[in-house]
Design an enzyme around this catalytic site. Sequence first.
Site, short mmCIF file in Angstrom:
data_model
loop_
_atom_site.label_atom_id
_atom_site.label_comp_id
_atom_site.label_asym_id
_atom_site.label_seq_id
_atom_site.Cartn_x
_atom_site.Cartn_y
_atom_site.Cartn_z
N CYS A 1 29.37 -0.66 23.56
CA CYS A 1 29.79 -0.85 24.91
C CYS A 1 29.30 -2.13 25.54
CB CYS A 1 29.29 0.39 25.48
SG CYS A 1 29.91 0.43 27.26
N CYS B 1 27.93 -1.78 28.85
CA CYS B 1 26.77 -0.87 29.15
C CYS B 1 25.54 -1.68 28.53
CB CYS B 1 26.71 0.48 28.10
SG CYS B 1 28.16 1.30 28.28
N ASP B 2 25.50 -2.40 27.68
CA ASP B 2 24.45 -3.18 27.06
C ASP B 2 24.15 -4.65 27.15
OD1 ASP B 2 23.55 -0.52 26.38
OD2 ASP B 2 24.75 -0.37 24.45
#
Length: 310
Positions: free
Chosen positions: A135, A138-139
């Site tokens: 992701c 997300c990261d």
Amino acid sequence: MANDVRNVVIIGGGPAGYTAAIYAARAAASPLLIEGFEPGGQLMTTTEIENFPGFEESIAGPELMNRMKAQAGRVGTEFLTDAVESVDLSNRPFRVKTNTGEVLAKTLIIATGAKAKWLGIESEQKFMGRGVSACATCDGFFYRGKEVAVVGGGDTACEEAIYLTNHATKVYLVHRRDELRASKIMADRLLANPKIEPVWYSMVDEILGDDSGVTGVRLKSTKDGSTKDLAIDGIFMAIGHQPMVDFLGGQLELTATGNIKTAPDSTKTSVKGVFAAGDVQDSVYRQAVTAAGTGCMAAIEATRLLEEDE
Ligand code: NDP
């Protein structure tokens, strides 16, 4: 529990399911939420979430899920930790068969999510959350000024690679062919990006690293089997997602991507009284906040149907 007919049964303990539970409980519908043995969904493997509104200092994925669950419980959700084996949607109340029994539901909200597909190699598991992710939204932030690789050739891979150029200095796109599966517009955008270097005809053979996390990747040519090492700080798998729909046994219409089909601007599925929310229904946005949003919609639509029934 056999003859207990519930107003709202929610299957799935992730942001969509918990949010649906909060809304259904506050509408006095006494929801039952069935969560599997690994509740929390995909966010349980996310370290820090910086894009869920309300947490200016970021929040760990498991912490956010625990809080959502606690909130759902506080307003009156009952939880059942069990695996749903199958459902019978031929008549209302619907029958939900779990490992340990059967639940009857006047309305059903399916929020079982999706699983990122992984390569399935040992080193991928070893460096999970320490340089291996699925992701970018997300990261990606953690790779500011670093070099990363994205694996895959579809729309997700292109989208992730393009997004990562906001942070990383260089993004390798590792694909097993020399032709992208992605839509033309996305492929053109990817190929025109000077920070992205496609690495064609390549598969991940091994993810390399040390105590600090990922340091590189060993690639294997799909043409001649030769290998080469690439120095990178992070690797993002984008080889597809798998909506969790097997237990439905084909009773709901699905989209071409394998997600549950819902009516436009709605969570209504092809069966009246069954609603779908979150990643099991959405192949485009796939964010915690959008999952929560559709969970809310599903609960409102379910409780409205219950009112109409009366
Ligand atoms: P896709 O199934 O479309 O693509 C998966 C990619 O991963 C393919 O290029 C495939 O290679 C590759 N792949 C699969 N398994 C492996 C493996 N074991 N090793 C190496 N490579 C592998 O999945 P996506 O998640 O990209 O997209 C899913 C759906 O969602 C699509 O319909 C897509 O259009 C849609 N989507 C739309 C977006 C948008 O419109 N903005 C954004 C994201 C997704 P190969 O091509 O060789 O099979």
